[in-house]
Design a protein around this motif. Sequence first.
Motif, PDB file in Angstrom:
ATOM      1  N   MET A  88       0.822  -1.202   0.000  1.00 36.80           N
ATOM      2  CA  MET A  88       0.000   0.000   0.000  1.00 36.80           C
ATOM      3  C   MET A  88       0.862   1.260   0.000  1.00 36.80           C
ATOM      4  O   MET A  88       0.498   2.288  -0.562  1.00 36.80           O
ATOM      5  N   ASN A  89       2.043   1.183   0.635  1.00 29.20           N
ATOM      6  CA  ASN A  89       2.952   2.339   0.644  1.00 29.20           C
ATOM      7  C   ASN A  89       3.394   2.692  -0.766  1.00 29.20           C
ATOM      8  O   ASN A  89       3.622   3.868  -1.084  1.00 29.20           O
ATOM      9  N   THR A  90       3.527   1.672  -1.616  1.00 29.76           N
ATOM     10  CA  THR A  90       3.905   1.909  -3.006  1.00 29.76           C
ATOM     11  C   THR A  90       2.862   2.754  -3.724  1.00 29.76           C
ATOM     12  O   THR A  90       3.187   3.665  -4.494  1.00 29.76           O
ATOM     13  N   ILE A  91       1.608   2.483  -3.449  1.00 25.23           N
ATOM     14  CA  ILE A  91       0.516   3.241  -4.066  1.00 25.23           C
ATOM     15  C   ILE A  91       0.529   4.690  -3.570  1.00 25.23           C
ATOM     16  O   ILE A  91       0.354   5.628  -4.354  1.00 25.23           O
ATOM     17  N   MET A 125      -8.411   3.896  -4.414  1.00 24.78           N
ATOM     18  CA  MET A 125      -7.314   2.967  -4.693  1.00 24.78           C
ATOM     19  C   MET A 125      -7.121   1.985  -3.538  1.00 24.78           C
ATOM     20  O   MET A 125      -6.843   0.799  -3.749  1.00 24.78           O
ATOM     21  N   GLU A 126      -7.272   2.488  -2.316  1.00 21.72           N
ATOM     22  CA  GLU A 126      -7.133   1.623  -1.152  1.00 21.72           C
ATOM     23  C   GLU A 126      -8.247   0.574  -1.113  1.00 21.72           C
ATOM     24  O   GLU A 126      -8.003  -0.612  -0.819  1.00 21.72           O
ATOM     25  N   ASP A 127      -9.486   0.985  -1.431  1.00 17.46           N
ATOM     26  CA  ASP A 127     -10.610   0.029  -1.463  1.00 17.46           C
ATOM     27  C   ASP A 127     -10.387  -1.041  -2.531  1.00 17.46           C
ATOM     28  O   ASP A 127     -10.628  -2.235  -2.295  1.00 17.46           O
ATOM     29  N   LYS A 128      -9.935  -0.599  -3.701  1.00 15.18           N
ATOM     30  CA  LYS A 128      -9.682  -1.544  -4.788  1.00 15.18           C
ATOM     31  C   LYS A 128      -8.552  -2.502  -4.426  1.00 15.18           C
ATOM     32  O   LYS A 128      -8.632  -3.715  -4.708  1.00 15.18           O
ATOM     33  N   TYR A 129      -7.516  -1.987  -3.794  1.00 15.40           N
ATOM     34  CA  TYR A 129      -6.372  -2.812  -3.382  1.00 15.40           C
ATOM     35  C   TYR A 129      -6.825  -3.891  -2.391  1.00 15.40           C
ATOM     36  O   TYR A 129      -6.484  -5.072  -2.540  1.00 15.40           O
ATOM     37  N   ASN A 130      -7.599  -3.491  -1.390  1.00  6.03           N
ATOM     38  CA  ASN A 130      -8.078  -4.450  -0.391  1.00  6.03           C
ATOM     39  C   ASN A 130      -9.001  -5.490  -1.021  1.00  6.03           C
ATOM     40  O   ASN A 130      -8.989  -6.682  -0.650  1.00  6.03           O
ATOM     41  N   GLU A 131      -9.813  -5.065  -1.986  1.00  2.00           N
ATOM     42  CA  GLU A 131     -10.720  -5.988  -2.678  1.00  2.00           C
ATOM     43  C   GLU A 131      -9.932  -7.034  -3.467  1.00  2.00           C
ATOM     44  O   GLU A 131     -10.255  -8.233  -3.435  1.00  2.00           O
ATOM     45  N   LEU A 132      -8.889  -6.600  -4.146  1.00  2.00           N
ATOM     46  CA  LEU A 132      -8.055  -7.511  -4.927  1.00  2.00           C
ATOM     47  C   LEU A 132      -7.302  -8.491  -4.034  1.00  2.00           C
ATOM     48  O   LEU A 132      -7.123  -9.671  -4.392  1.00  2.00           O
ATOM     49  N   LYS A 133      -6.862  -8.011  -2.881  1.00  2.00           N
ATOM     50  CA  LYS A 133      -6.160  -8.885  -1.947  1.00  2.00           C
ATOM     51  C   LYS A 133      -7.077  -9.988  -1.432  1.00  2.00           C
ATOM     52  O   LYS A 133      -6.664 -11.150  -1.276  1.00  2.00           O
ATOM     53  N   LYS A 181      -5.225 -12.017  -5.010  1.00  2.00           N
ATOM     54  CA  LYS A 181      -4.144 -11.449  -5.784  1.00  2.00           C
ATOM     55  C   LYS A 181      -2.934 -11.190  -4.894  1.00  2.00           C
ATOM     56  O   LYS A 181      -3.078 -10.859  -3.710  1.00  2.00           O
ATOM     57  N   SER A 182      -1.748 -11.330  -5.480  1.00  2.55           N
ATOM     58  CA  SER A 182      -0.535 -11.005  -4.729  1.00  2.55           C
ATOM     59  C   SER A 182      -0.424  -9.487  -4.589  1.00  2.55           C
ATOM     60  O   SER A 182      -1.131  -8.731  -5.271  1.00  2.55           O
ATOM     61  N   GLU A 183       0.475  -9.058  -3.716  1.00  2.00           N
ATOM     62  CA  GLU A 183       0.616  -7.613  -3.488  1.00  2.00           C
ATOM     63  C   GLU A 183       1.043  -6.895  -4.764  1.00  2.00           C
ATOM     64  O   GLU A 183       0.483  -5.844  -5.101  1.00  2.00           O
ATOM     65  N   ASN A 184       2.006  -7.450  -5.480  1.00  2.00           N
ATOM     66  CA  ASN A 184       2.468  -6.820  -6.723  1.00  2.00           C
ATOM     67  C   ASN A 184       1.365  -6.780  -7.773  1.00  2.00           C
ATOM     68  O   ASN A 184       1.206  -5.779  -8.496  1.00  2.00           O
ATOM     69  N   GLU A 185       0.591  -7.861  -7.880  1.00  4.00           N
ATOM     70  CA  GLU A 185      -0.511  -7.881  -8.830  1.00  4.00           C
ATOM     71  C   GLU A 185      -1.571  -6.843  -8.481  1.00  4.00           C
ATOM     72  O   GLU A 185      -2.076  -6.127  -9.351  1.00  4.00           O
ATOM     73  N   ALA A 186      -1.904  -6.767  -7.194  1.00  5.63           N
ATOM     74  CA  ALA A 186      -2.918  -5.810  -6.746  1.00  5.63           C
ATOM     75  C   ALA A 186      -2.471  -4.379  -7.010  1.00  5.63           C
ATOM     76  O   ALA A 186      -3.250  -3.545  -7.494  1.00  5.63           O
TER      77      ALA A 186
END
Length: 319
Positions: free
Chosen positions: A1-4, A32-40, A44-49
């Motif tokens: 998430m820090n990368t985002i 972006m944070e909501d989408k990231y958590n949804e993908l996780k 999905k892996s962290e890099n993919e998300a």
Amino acid sequence: MNTIIDYLDNLFATLPKTKQLEDIRADMLANMEDKYNELKKLGKSENEAIGIVISEFGNIDELLNELDIQLDQKEAHFPLLLEEEIEDFLKTSKKTSMLTGLGVTLCMLGAALLILFFQLPNFSELAATTIGVTTLLVLVAIAVGLFIYGGMLKDKYKFIDEKGEFSLSFNTRKLLEDKKNAYQSTYALSVIFGVILCILSPVSLFIAMAISEEAVTYGVVALLCIIAIAINIFIYYGGIKDSYNRLLKLEEYSERQKEEDKVVGAVAAIVWPLAVCIFLISGLVYHQWHINWIIFPITGLLFGMFSAAYHILKTKETK
């Protein structure tokens, strides 16, 4: 998430710093944070998300076109300043301001001592001139050394001081703006105290005149010392404020103001050395030490009027 978050900071680093864009950034980060958590949660892996989130939300060209915001392409290629670089720049600027203030104080102290030596008993005119001028030159030499050393300290930050070839991340800019706002009260108090000293400085001269005619010279010396303290305050605390303005590219460090400063600086390079020459000639040749100190406040007043008038004229031209 820090990368985002870092990616988003870099994306907004070169955009205008407006409340509207701050709100847009906050909304984008939340989405972006909501989408990231949804993908996780979908496995999905962290890099993919992160890759999917950036590909879906990372392009803001359409948003810029819709809001009619022009991206500064020149600044977009400038490197981002790290927090360590910013802290070191602020510390170096503070130290440089202290050295500059001390140097100016030494110059004014040299002028005060030169006047004082002519008033001391058992001092011939030749002895007073020799000792006074020698002392003045020694103090000026030390002051010039301090100026040079201060300039050397900040030499590695020419890309900030002179060229402005850097950019700030969104969070870094916000942190600097908070620090600048917090410092504003300290700066205001320093200016008030310095102005009070300048206004009260002639009191020493009036007191000396009330005592005796011979004491007037001591009053002039005291006046110069008080003004030296006030100038030291202005330079030190003003230098700290100046360092924040440099980093945030505010006030005199905007592009338009840089052009104005070139003209004002060129005039200053002529006016102030000329004022010093007049001061020394009127004292050494015409022996007007009791009154020639007024050259400096008059020069400062006239130069301030010129700077203000030039700024007003250039501002009208750009409107």
